[in-house]
Write a protein that holds these residues in place. Structure first.
Motif, PDB file in Angstrom:
ATOM      1  N   ALA A 508     100.378 101.140   1.536  1.00  0.00           N
ATOM      2  CA  ALA A 508     101.841 101.224   1.511  1.00  0.00           C
ATOM      3  C   ALA A 508     102.481  99.843   1.620  1.00  0.00           C
ATOM      4  N   THR A 509     102.037  99.052   2.579  1.00  0.00           N
ATOM      5  CA  THR A 509     102.658  97.725   2.765  1.00  0.00           C
ATOM      6  C   THR A 509     102.384  96.814   1.571  1.00  0.00           C
ATOM      7  N   ALA A 510     101.142  96.864   1.048  1.00  0.00           N
ATOM      8  CA  ALA A 510     100.825  96.025  -0.102  1.00  0.00           C
ATOM      9  C   ALA A 510     101.615  96.468  -1.332  1.00  0.00           C
ATOM     10  N   SER A 511     101.749  97.781  -1.526  1.00  0.00           N
ATOM     11  CA  SER A 511     102.468  98.304  -2.692  1.00  0.00           C
ATOM     12  C   SER A 511     103.955  97.963  -2.625  1.00  0.00           C
ATOM     13  N   ALA A 512     104.530  98.051  -1.434  1.00  0.00           N
ATOM     14  CA  ALA A 512     105.947  97.714  -1.289  1.00  0.00           C
ATOM     15  C   ALA A 512     106.181  96.236  -1.604  1.00  0.00           C
ATOM     16  N   ALA A 513     105.306  95.371  -1.099  1.00  0.00           N
ATOM     17  CA  ALA A 513     105.437  93.943  -1.391  1.00  0.00           C
ATOM     18  C   ALA A 513     105.235  93.676  -2.877  1.00  0.00           C
ATOM     19  N   LEU A 514     104.298  94.394  -3.489  1.00  0.00           N
ATOM     20  CA  LEU A 514     104.056  94.250  -4.916  1.00  0.00           C
ATOM     21  C   LEU A 514     105.291  94.639  -5.720  1.00  0.00           C
ATOM     22  N   GLN A 515     105.937  95.734  -5.338  1.00  0.00           N
ATOM     23  CA  GLN A 515     107.151  96.167  -6.034  1.00  0.00           C
ATOM     24  C   GLN A 515     108.268  95.134  -5.881  1.00  0.00           C
ATOM     25  N   LYS A 548     101.257 114.534  -1.015  1.00  0.00           N
ATOM     26  CA  LYS A 548     101.908 113.225  -1.013  1.00  0.00           C
ATOM     27  C   LYS A 548     102.166 112.769   0.414  1.00  0.00           C
ATOM     28  N   ILE A 549     101.824 111.519   0.674  1.00  0.00           N
ATOM     29  CA  ILE A 549     102.202 110.887   1.935  1.00  0.00           C
ATOM     30  C   ILE A 549     103.476 110.091   1.670  1.00  0.00           C
ATOM     31  N   GLU A 550     104.512 110.404   2.407  1.00  0.00           N
ATOM     32  CA  GLU A 550     105.791 109.722   2.201  1.00  0.00           C
ATOM     33  C   GLU A 550     105.953 108.619   3.245  1.00  0.00           C
ATOM     34  N   VAL A 551     106.204 107.411   2.752  1.00  0.00           N
ATOM     35  CA  VAL A 551     106.331 106.260   3.642  1.00  0.00           C
ATOM     36  C   VAL A 551     107.628 105.526   3.334  1.00  0.00           C
ATOM     37  N   ALA A 552     108.465 105.358   4.332  1.00  0.00           N
ATOM     38  CA  ALA A 552     109.686 104.563   4.187  1.00  0.00           C
ATOM     39  C   ALA A 552     109.345 103.115   4.524  1.00  0.00           C
ATOM     40  N   VAL A 553     109.699 102.202   3.629  1.00  0.00           N
ATOM     41  CA  VAL A 553     109.306 100.804   3.799  1.00  0.00           C
ATOM     42  C   VAL A 553     110.485  99.888   3.504  1.00  0.00           C
ATOM     43  N   SER A 554     110.656  98.880   4.358  1.00  0.00           N
ATOM     44  CA  SER A 554     111.605  97.807   4.063  1.00  0.00           C
ATOM     45  C   SER A 554     110.827  96.506   3.968  1.00  0.00           C
ATOM     46  N   VAL A 555     111.162  95.711   2.961  1.00  0.00           N
ATOM     47  CA  VAL A 555     110.457  94.453   2.708  1.00  0.00           C
ATOM     48  C   VAL A 555     111.464  93.323   2.682  1.00  0.00           C
ATOM     49  N   GLU A 556     111.141  92.263   3.396  1.00  0.00           N
ATOM     50  CA  GLU A 556     111.988  91.067   3.349  1.00  0.00           C
ATOM     51  C   GLU A 556     111.122  89.827   3.488  1.00  0.00           C
ATOM     52  N   LEU A 557     111.621  88.733   2.978  1.00  0.00           N
ATOM     53  CA  LEU A 557     110.894  87.481   3.105  1.00  0.00           C
ATOM     54  C   LEU A 557     110.781  87.108   4.570  1.00  0.00           C
ATOM     55  N   THR A 578     106.211 106.728   8.636  1.00  0.00           N
ATOM     56  CA  THR A 578     106.048 108.036   8.020  1.00  0.00           C
ATOM     57  C   THR A 578     106.761 109.051   8.902  1.00  0.00           C
ATOM     58  N   ALA A 579     106.925 110.251   8.380  1.00  0.00           N
ATOM     59  CA  ALA A 579     107.648 111.287   9.124  1.00  0.00           C
ATOM     60  C   ALA A 579     106.993 111.530  10.473  1.00  0.00           C
ATOM     61  N   GLY A 580     107.793 111.440  11.522  1.00  0.00           N
ATOM     62  CA  GLY A 580     107.299 111.734  12.862  1.00  0.00           C
ATOM     63  C   GLY A 580     106.522 110.605  13.509  1.00  0.00           C
ATOM     64  N   SER A 581     106.443 109.449  12.848  1.00  0.00           N
ATOM     65  CA  SER A 581     105.696 108.336  13.442  1.00  0.00           C
ATOM     66  C   SER A 581     106.623 107.172  13.743  1.00  0.00           C
ATOM     67  N   GLU A 582     106.154 106.325  14.610  1.00  0.00           N
ATOM     68  CA  GLU A 582     106.938 105.161  15.003  1.00  0.00           C
ATOM     69  C   GLU A 582     106.827 104.080  13.937  1.00  0.00           C
ATOM     70  N   ALA A 583     107.911 103.381  13.666  1.00  0.00           N
ATOM     71  CA  ALA A 583     107.907 102.323  12.658  1.00  0.00           C
ATOM     72  C   ALA A 583     106.985 101.182  13.082  1.00  0.00           C
ATOM     73  N   LYS A 584     106.272 100.617  12.090  1.00  0.00           N
ATOM     74  CA  LYS A 584     105.372  99.492  12.342  1.00  0.00           C
ATOM     75  C   LYS A 584     105.816  98.306  11.504  1.00  0.00           C
ATOM     76  N   THR A 585     105.835  97.148  12.133  1.00  0.00           N
ATOM     77  CA  THR A 585     106.228  95.930  11.429  1.00  0.00           C
ATOM     78  C   THR A 585     105.057  94.964  11.415  1.00  0.00           C
ATOM     79  N   SER A 586     104.786  94.440  10.236  1.00  0.00           N
ATOM     80  CA  SER A 586     103.699  93.470  10.111  1.00  0.00           C
ATOM     81  C   SER A 586     104.117  92.366   9.155  1.00  0.00           C
ATOM     82  N   GLU A 587     103.452  91.234   9.277  1.00  0.00           N
ATOM     83  CA  GLU A 587     103.710  90.108   8.383  1.00  0.00           C
ATOM     84  C   GLU A 587     102.489  89.942   7.485  1.00  0.00           C
ATOM     85  N   ILE A 588     102.718  89.957   6.195  1.00  0.00           N
ATOM     86  CA  ILE A 588     101.596  89.835   5.262  1.00  0.00           C
ATOM     87  C   ILE A 588     101.888  88.749   4.229  1.00  0.00           C
ATOM     88  N   THR A 589     100.831  88.117   3.763  1.00  0.00           N
ATOM     89  CA  THR A 589     100.929  87.147   2.680  1.00  0.00           C
ATOM     90  C   THR A 589     100.297  87.757   1.439  1.00  0.00           C
TER      91      THR A 589
END
Length: 726
Positions: A508-515, A548-557, A578-589
């Motif tokens: 999910a995180t890699a795909s969001a950054a790719l988009q 389907k696994i639904e994931v809400a993602v926000s991406v910023e520099l 994801t639904a019912g889970s706590e938001a996770k924030t990570s930094e990726i390159t």
């Protein structure tokens, strides 16, 4: 200019083809061995009676030894890589193996025309054909393999078992003679107890092998095994022996010369198999201790000495959970999986074979000089549908083998193809033997995971999804493997990688950054600093359905003051939930350039292959499996439930060909009533026969093929009448 000669017609290769061959050969120039150990005279010119990757492999060592090479080729292989890499090449017939690579008269003619002094047979085809060796002997031509009498004795599974017993080698309970017919096979099975293994007396590679647990399975398996044996080896004899349950398939490589020197090399574990064909091998085995390894090696040497064996050979054993081991068979040739033995020992097995055939001693004759250096794993990359275990044919429209530039010798690709090569229905569908090495097993596994992630294959379906899933399986990592590994882990067949919480997060995180990067590229703008998405990831369920696994993602520099780089590396802060889970924030390159499909996250800790854009997202390859990712704006997600689902095609009344091949037999005719699961036809591809069964009970409406028909994948073969509604 490289010259290619046919049987009566000479032709010159175009310089463009030569450049393509040279470019494709760069991987082969990596040094898996040190400088050539042989300084003595061996041969001036050898002929390679084989094709594909093993022909390329033999050519590589011959060049190191200063030996010229002669290739033979069929019409289907006229432009193959091994033909281009050999010093000379001769046509020996049309595509069918019986008229080309098994055409002994044509091959003997080429030997005479070319002046080849010896023949290396590779594996398969004529590699264990003692009558071929006898003809070479009569013509005064060397054979780079064992002598005829040793091959005849050990190449026959029935005879070799008798010899093994006399040599003091542990053997499996079974019938030592030739099985007359299916009824005789049933009588033997009833006597020694179920389950039993039916297998071809001649040849190997999983052809002509069936496991039977009941009388009915013996009857059916005997016919299929004997037909496959006849088709593959020209010998339909079958033997029957007790099947050892929960076994591990472990083999000992031996090398011997004509001076009486025989060495055993550390074992290879080959337990990951499907249809009795090896899929993943490793050396050494996690299961053996030093004492068992030594005893297996000593028995292998005793067997070789008993028949005066020379050259390379492999003694295969089944080993139970208590390390009791039983002789399975001896392969009197070079094995497909020999690269991993070369990795951990430093021996060039082809060089040792050539030395032995030339009357020289082995490069070392002392057993205590054979050491284990690290760990090696081989994955057999096939053109096949990994969900159905069926071959795939076509042209490789994109092809790029993986390279580890930091440690280039830790990734080895034994292949005989390039971009544009054709995978033919006439031959084994292997694309490559991908091997990796590390000082520890964990390192070898990690390198293999990375190599599979960076292997680019387009144009045919391939089995990298299965290989990648097995390699990353916790049981494989722990060494908990048997020959039933695939059946136990994929009881309903392999469907693809099933996302875990961790792998779903990575995807999910890699795909969001790719988009984010894709949008910036499409807009040719580096001004966007934040985007919000809803990702829909396909998730395989236990019953084979997909949700389907639904994931809400926000991406910023990560650095708001910077701007996005349209090429190369960008660092993002990604928040996902994801639904019912706590938001996770990570930094990726994320590193992605337009000239490569590879999307590397955090310096390659996660790698995606960008395959295709889709109307609402894109298709990527992740953990070996292809995933169609929907990437929606929040408002798009709100409106998605208004979209109607596409109706699925009903194939319940059709029997489709699961692969391209040839119809061997048809068991029904129009008007016949069949039960669900009843045999309706047999189709053969790559020398393997597959029984096709009725998808449901009903009446046959139409039979669209006859024995001998050539069919394509998904062709309709048989149609049933519509079901009568009650």
């Amino acid at each position: 200019m490289h010259r290619v000669i046919s049987l009566g017609n000479a032709r010159m290769l175009k310089s463009k083809a030569l450049k393509s061959a040279m470019s494709a050969s760069k991987l082969a120039k990596r040094q898996y061995f040190g400088p050539c150990k042989t300084t003595e005279k061996t041969f001036d010119k050898i002929l390679i009676a084989n094709r594909g990757e093993i022909a390329c492999r033999v050519i590589r060592t011959a060049k190191r030894m200063g030996i010229k090479t002669v290739a033979i080729y069929s019409d289907a292989d006229a432009n193959a890589l091994f033909v281009r890499e050999a010093d000379e090449a001769y046509r020996v017939g049309p595509a069918a193996t019986s008229q080309s690579y098994l055409n002994v008269d044509a091959i003997m003619d080429v030997i005479k025309k070319s002046g080849a002094q010896a023949v290396h047979p590779g594996y398969g085809f004529l590699s264990e054909n003692s009558s071929f060796v006898k003809q070479l002997d009569a013509a005064g031509v060397g054979f780079i393999g064992p002598q005829e009498y040793a091959m005849a004795a050990m190449g026959d599974k029935i005879q070799s078992k008798i010899i093994a017993k006399k040599a003091g080698v542990n053997t499996i309970p079974g019938y030592d003679g030739v099985v007359r017919d299916a009824q005789h096979a049933v009588e033997i099975a009833e006597d020694i107890g179920y389950p039993v293994m039916l297998k071809a007396s001649a040849g190997g590679g999983g052809k002509g092998m069936r496991i039977a647990h009941t009388m009915e399975e013996v009857n059916e398996g005997f016919k299929l095994a004997s037909d496959e044996a006849q088709s593959s080896f020209g010998d339909n004899r079958i033997l029957v022996e007790r099947f050892i349950e929960e076994p591990r398939h472990i083999e000992i490589q031996i090398i011997a010369d004509g001076k009486g020197n025989v060495l055993w090399l550390p074992e290879r574990e080959c337990s990951i198999q499907r249809r009795n064909q090896k899929v993943i091998e490793e050396a050494p085995s996690t299961h053996l201790d030093d004492d068992t390894r030594r005893r297996m090696g000593e028995q292998a040497v005793a067997l070789a000495r008993n028949v005066g064996y020379n050259s390379a050979g492999t003694v295969e054993f089944l080993v139970d959970k208590n390390r009791n081991f039983f002789f399975l068979e001896m392969n009197t040739r070079l094995q497909v999986e020999h690269p991993i033995t070369e990795y951990i020992t430093g021996f060039d097995l082809v060089e040792e074979m050539i030395r032995s055939a030339a009357g020289l001693t082995l490069t070392t004759t002392k057993q205590d000089e054979v050491k284990i250096n690290g760990w090696a794993i081989e994955a057999r990359v096939y053109a096949e549908d990994p969900e159905k275990y069926l071959p795939s044919i076509g042209t490789l429209s994109r092809y790029q083998e993986p390279v580890d530039w930091k440690k280039p010798n830790d990734v080895r690709c034994d292949s005989g193809i390039t971009e544009g090569s054709e995978i033919s229905m006439y031959y084994d569908p292997m694309i490559c033997k991908l091997s990796t090495h590390g000082q520890t097993r964990e390192q070898a596994i990690a390198t293999m995971e990375h190599a599979l992630d960076r292997y680019l294959i387009k144009g045919v379906t391939h089995n990298i999804p299965l290989l990648r899933d097995v390699i990353s399986n916790p049981d494989f990592a722990a060494g908990r493997i048997t020959t039933a590994f695939l059946a136990e882990h994929y009881p309903s067949g392999f469907k693809g990688h099933r996302l875990t919480e961790q792998s779903a997060q990575e995807l999910a995180t890699a795909s969001a950054a790719l988009q984010f990067i894709r949008q910036a590229r499409e807009a040719s703008s580096a001004t966007t600093v934040r985007e919000d998405y809803v990702l829909l990831l396909p998730q395989l369920q236990e019953d084979g359905s997909v949700s389907k696994i639904e994931v809400a993602v926000s991406v910023e520099l990560a650095n708001p003051a910077s701007s996005i780089q349209l090429q190369g590396a960008n660092t993002f802060k990604v928040t996902s939930s994801t639904a019912g889970s706590e938001a996770k924030t990570s930094e990726i390159t994320v590193n992605w350039s337009v000239d490569t499909p590879f999307v590397d996250v955090n310096n390659g800790s996660t790698t995606l292959q960008f395959l295709d854009p889709l109307p609402l997202g894109f298709r990527v390859q992740f953990m070996g499996t292809k995933f169609e990712i929907d990437v929606l704006a929040p408002r798009q997600r709100e409106l998605l439930h208004f979209m109607k689902e596409k109706e699925k095609l009903d194939t319940s009344k059709l029997v489709l060909s699961p692969m391209p091949g040839t119809i061997v037999s048809v068991a029904v005719k129009p008007g016949d009533t069949v039960a669900e699961g009843a045999e309706v036809a047999v189709v053969e591809a790559m020398k393997m026969q597959n029984v096709l069964r009725a998808p449901r009970a009903g009446v046959i409406k139409a039979v669209l093929v006859t024995p001998g028909s050539t069919v394509g994948g998904d062709d309709v073969l048989i149609e049933l009448e519509d079901e009568v509604k009650k």
